[in-house]
Design a protein around this motif. Structure first.
Motif, mmCIF file in Angstrom:
data_model
loop_
_atom_site.group_PDB
_atom_site.id
_atom_site.type_symbol
_atom_site.label_atom_id
_atom_site.label_comp_id
_atom_site.label_asym_id
_atom_site.label_seq_id
_atom_site.Cartn_x
_atom_site.Cartn_y
_atom_site.Cartn_z
ATOM 1 N N UNK A 195 0.852 -1.190 0.000
ATOM 2 C CA UNK A 195 0.000 0.000 0.000
ATOM 3 C C UNK A 195 0.892 1.247 0.000
ATOM 4 N N UNK A 196 0.535 2.221 -0.839
ATOM 5 C CA UNK A 196 1.291 3.478 -0.876
ATOM 6 C C UNK A 196 0.570 4.601 -0.136
ATOM 7 N N UNK A 197 -0.735 4.437 0.111
ATOM 8 C CA UNK A 197 -1.498 5.449 0.841
ATOM 9 C C UNK A 197 -2.973 5.112 0.833
ATOM 10 N N UNK A 198 -3.760 5.934 1.525
ATOM 11 C CA UNK A 198 -5.206 5.739 1.617
ATOM 12 C C UNK A 198 -5.920 7.059 1.372
ATOM 13 N N UNK A 199 -7.189 6.937 1.008
ATOM 14 C CA UNK A 199 -8.057 8.103 0.962
ATOM 15 C C UNK A 199 -9.364 7.722 1.638
ATOM 16 N N UNK A 200 -9.752 8.512 2.652
ATOM 17 C CA UNK A 200 -11.026 8.319 3.335
ATOM 18 C C UNK A 200 -12.004 9.388 2.868
ATOM 19 N N UNK A 201 -13.217 8.957 2.562
ATOM 20 C CA UNK A 201 -14.293 9.890 2.238
ATOM 21 C C UNK A 201 -15.471 9.553 3.143
ATOM 22 N N UNK A 202 -16.358 10.528 3.330
ATOM 23 C CA UNK A 202 -17.491 10.267 4.216
ATOM 24 C C UNK A 202 -18.695 11.082 3.785
ATOM 25 N N UNK A 203 -19.843 10.649 4.279
ATOM 26 C CA UNK A 203 -21.028 11.490 4.243
ATOM 27 C C UNK A 203 -21.030 12.155 5.615
ATOM 28 N N UNK A 204 -20.356 13.291 5.699
ATOM 29 C CA UNK A 204 -19.992 13.903 6.973
ATOM 30 C C UNK A 204 -21.165 14.239 7.889
ATOM 31 N N UNK A 205 -22.275 14.836 7.409
ATOM 32 C CA UNK A 205 -23.358 15.145 8.359
ATOM 33 C C UNK A 205 -23.882 13.910 9.090
ATOM 34 N N UNK A 206 -24.033 12.814 8.388
ATOM 35 C CA UNK A 206 -24.511 11.581 9.010
ATOM 36 C C UNK A 206 -23.406 10.957 9.865
ATOM 37 N N UNK A 207 -22.173 10.982 9.376
ATOM 38 C CA UNK A 207 -21.055 10.409 10.127
ATOM 39 C C UNK A 207 -20.898 11.110 11.470
ATOM 40 N N UNK A 208 -20.976 12.429 11.481
ATOM 41 C CA UNK A 208 -20.869 13.203 12.734
ATOM 42 C C UNK A 208 -21.955 12.774 13.725
ATOM 43 N N UNK A 209 -23.181 12.725 13.250
ATOM 44 C CA UNK A 209 -24.312 12.372 14.112
ATOM 45 C C UNK A 209 -24.163 10.949 14.653
ATOM 46 N N UNK A 210 -23.759 10.023 13.795
ATOM 47 C CA UNK A 210 -23.622 8.629 14.210
ATOM 48 C C UNK A 210 -22.495 8.450 15.231
ATOM 49 N N UNK A 211 -21.367 9.116 15.023
ATOM 50 C CA UNK A 211 -20.261 8.991 15.973
ATOM 51 C C UNK A 211 -20.671 9.532 17.336
ATOM 52 N N UNK A 212 -21.350 10.677 17.350
ATOM 53 C CA UNK A 212 -21.810 11.238 18.625
ATOM 54 C C UNK A 212 -22.765 10.272 19.345
ATOM 55 N N UNK A 213 -23.641 9.614 18.597
ATOM 56 C CA UNK A 213 -24.571 8.651 19.202
ATOM 57 C C UNK A 213 -23.830 7.424 19.721
ATOM 58 N N UNK A 214 -22.859 6.941 18.955
ATOM 59 C CA UNK A 214 -22.054 5.797 19.392
ATOM 60 C C UNK A 214 -21.321 6.144 20.692
ATOM 61 N N UNK A 215 -20.736 7.335 20.753
ATOM 62 C CA UNK A 215 -20.038 7.766 21.968
ATOM 63 C C UNK A 215 -20.983 7.734 23.171
ATOM 64 N N UNK A 216 -22.175 8.280 22.994
ATOM 65 C CA UNK A 216 -23.149 8.324 24.092
ATOM 66 C C UNK A 216 -23.579 6.922 24.505
ATOM 67 N N UNK A 217 -23.858 6.064 23.527
ATOM 68 C CA UNK A 217 -24.250 4.676 23.821
ATOM 69 C C UNK A 217 -23.177 3.970 24.644
ATOM 70 N N UNK A 218 -21.923 4.150 24.256
ATOM 71 C CA UNK A 218 -20.814 3.464 24.922
ATOM 72 C C UNK A 218 -20.590 4.031 26.321
ATOM 73 N N UNK A 219 -20.729 5.331 26.488
ATOM 74 C CA UNK A 219 -20.613 5.927 27.821
ATOM 75 C C UNK A 219 -21.649 5.316 28.751
ATOM 76 N N UNK A 220 -22.866 5.204 28.271
ATOM 77 C CA UNK A 220 -23.945 4.618 29.075
ATOM 78 C C UNK A 220 -23.683 3.145 29.380
ATOM 79 N N UNK A 221 -23.257 2.399 28.383
ATOM 80 C CA UNK A 221 -23.059 0.957 28.537
ATOM 81 C C UNK A 221 -21.920 0.620 29.492
ATOM 82 N N UNK A 222 -20.795 1.355 29.378
ATOM 83 C CA UNK A 222 -19.594 1.001 30.136
ATOM 84 C C UNK A 222 -19.355 1.879 31.366
ATOM 85 N N UNK A 223 -20.228 2.838 31.608
ATOM 86 C CA UNK A 223 -20.029 3.724 32.749
ATOM 87 C C UNK A 223 -18.835 4.644 32.584
#
Length: 158
Positions: free
Chosen positions: A45-73
């Motif tokens: 591999x010589x390199x990578x390129x990441x692309x995203x659907x940023x508005x949805x990605x932002x919202x989903x990451x924030x929800x995942x963070x909250x879910x994990x905080x609740x689950x693991x204390x």
């Protein structure tokens, strides 16, 4: 608490995260930093390129963070993912978790990385030293998704 974008087109740094001193009840810190390696499935591999659907990605990451905080204390869980072109050694993702004890911090950090990599609309294109490239799909490891085949790739010659 610092407010920042979870999906960033600039180099990632631990400076983006709130300091552990803001969470005096926490004695455990879990940190994962993922970088671009020079090989994948036997190909150079010589390199990578990441692309995203940023508005949805932002919202989903924030929800995942909250879910994990609740689950693991955990008192604090944050994930930042890089988008754009990255060279070998480039920082692709950082996850940080603060919890009362190491076990919760490790578990929260690991689950945050796995969920972001397998659920959030961020796509990875690998560029190879032979001039070809390929979009790589996440290999979902969640138990409720074992039946899904993620093994197909789309290859392009440049």
């Amino acid at each position: 608490m610092k407010e920042f974008q979870r999906v960033q087109s600039v180099d990632l740094t631990l400076d983006s995260f709130d300091p552990i001193s803001d969470f005096p009840a926490c004695g455990g810190i879990g940190i994962f930093q993922g970088t671009v390696r020079n090989h994948h499935n036997g190909r150079a591999v010589s390199g990578l390129k990441y692309t995203s659907y940023t508005p949805v990605a932002e919202k989903m990451i924030r929800q995942i963070e909250q879910d994990i905080m609740n689950k693991h204390g955990a008192a604090y869980v944050r994930v930042i993912h890089r988008i754009g072109q990255l060279d070998i050694g480039g920082m692709a993702i950082i996850a940080v978790a603060y919890a009362p004890h190491r076990r919760e911090a490790f578990a929260a950090c690991e689950e945050a990385v796995e969920r972001v990599k397998h659920e959030v609309p961020i796509w990875k294109e690998e560029f190879y030293t032979d001039g070809s490239s390929q979009f790589v799909e996440g290999c979902c490891i969640r138990k409720d998704h074992d039946h899904i085949d993620h093994s197909h790739h789309h290859e392009h010659q440049h």
